[in-house]
Design an enzyme around this catalytic site. Structure first.
Site, short mmCIF file in Angstrom:
data_model
loop_
_atom_site.label_atom_id
_atom_site.label_comp_id
_atom_site.label_asym_id
_atom_site.label_seq_id
_atom_site.Cartn_x
_atom_site.Cartn_y
_atom_site.Cartn_z
N LYS A 87 0.85 -1.19 0.00
CA LYS A 87 0.00 0.00 0.00
C LYS A 87 0.89 1.24 0.00
O LYS A 87 1.76 1.40 0.86
CB LYS A 87 -0.89 -0.04 1.25
CG LYS A 87 -2.17 0.71 1.14
CD LYS A 87 -3.03 0.37 2.36
CE LYS A 87 -4.30 1.14 2.38
NZ LYS A 87 -4.98 1.01 3.67
C1 E4P Z 1 -8.13 2.20 3.55
O1 E4P Z 1 -7.57 1.19 3.20
C2 E4P Z 1 -8.04 2.78 4.90
O2 E4P Z 1 -7.49 1.84 5.78
C3 E4P Z 1 -9.34 3.17 5.49
O3 E4P Z 1 -10.46 2.71 4.83
C4 E4P Z 1 -9.37 4.47 6.20
O4 E4P Z 1 -10.66 4.73 6.69
P1 E4P Z 1 -11.01 5.74 7.86
O5 E4P Z 1 -11.41 7.03 7.24
O6 E4P Z 1 -12.16 5.08 8.56
O7 E4P Z 1 -9.79 5.85 8.73
#
Ligand code: E4P
Length: 218
Positions: A87
């Site tokens: 990622k």
């Molecule tokens: C994406 O892969 C992120 O981990 C995630 O969905 C972030 O979401 P949040 O806005 O709930 O922190």
């Protein structure tokens, strides 16, 4: 549409897997910290544990923000298990790193995406997955699901292979809307998955079925 769970909690990952609907996992540095996972070797080991539970793709995020650092870290993460997806944040060095990983057969998830322009760049670099953050866009009173729709339209017109992974999902309604908007994958907390189960008429209906059965068999 594939279902990923957005957590680093082994218990929750196992719980979602037991439902038989889990296709993968996404994590991020905040989710790892929430589970109290710190230090390089503990972090790497935690990813191994997640990969032992899940057959599908597991996104592991790089911490480095420079090209060389991302490449080094990404290679180490990708070496942990065949289902690791590296990622990478949507920044200039991140796009360079995604292009590098694409060339070297390492799969990527481009994260922190908030615009269609960013989505085009990530697809051009060959990202395997693209993560637009629906909930965080909604938080600033913009249209998170509109962003998914716009990207889905562009990717279809242009024939990009990058999969749209709707992220920052907050509830079961978001999941339904992401499916309608053309997301290939949705990553969500366990609470949103459980939210899909519940309907008051299901509860009432079941109560009545069981009561009638008890009465007839008394
Ligand atoms: C994406 O892969 C992120 O981990 C995630 O969905 C972030 O979401 P949040 O806005 O709930 O922190």
């Amino acid at each position: 549409m594939k279902f990923f769970i957005d957590t680093a909690s082994l218990t929750q990952i196992q719980e979602a897997k037991d439902l038989g609907i889990l296709d993968g996992v996404t994590t991020n540095p905040s989710l790892m910290a929430k589970e109290g996972i710190s230090g390089d070797s503990n972090i790497l080991n935690h990813y191994r544990l997640i990969c032992d539970i899940v057959d599908g793709d597991v996104s592991a995020e790089v911490i480095a923000t420079d090209f060389e650092g991302m490449v080094e870290e990404g290679r180490r993460l990708a070496g942990l298990a065949p289902n690791i997806v590296v990622k990478v944040p949507m920044i200039k060095e991140g796009i360079k790193a995604i292009s590098y990983f694409t060339e070297h057969g390492i799969r990527t998830n481009c994260t922190l995406v908030f615009s269609a322009a960013q989505a085009i760049l990530a697809a051009k670099a060959g990202a395997t997955y693209l993560s637009p953050f629906v909930g965080r866009v909604d938080d600033i009173n913009w249209d998170g699901m509109g962003l998914i729709r716009e990207i889905a339209e562009i990717y279809a017109i242009q024939g990009y292979d990058t999969e749209i992974l709707a992220a920052s999902i907050r509830n079961s309604r978001h999941i339904v809307e992401a499916a309608k908007a053309g997301a290939d994958v949705v990553t969500c907390p366990l609470s949103a998955i459980y939210g899909m189960l519940s309907h008051p008429l299901t509860d009432l209906g079941l109560e009545k079925f069981l009561a009638d059965h008890r009465k007839a068999n008394a």
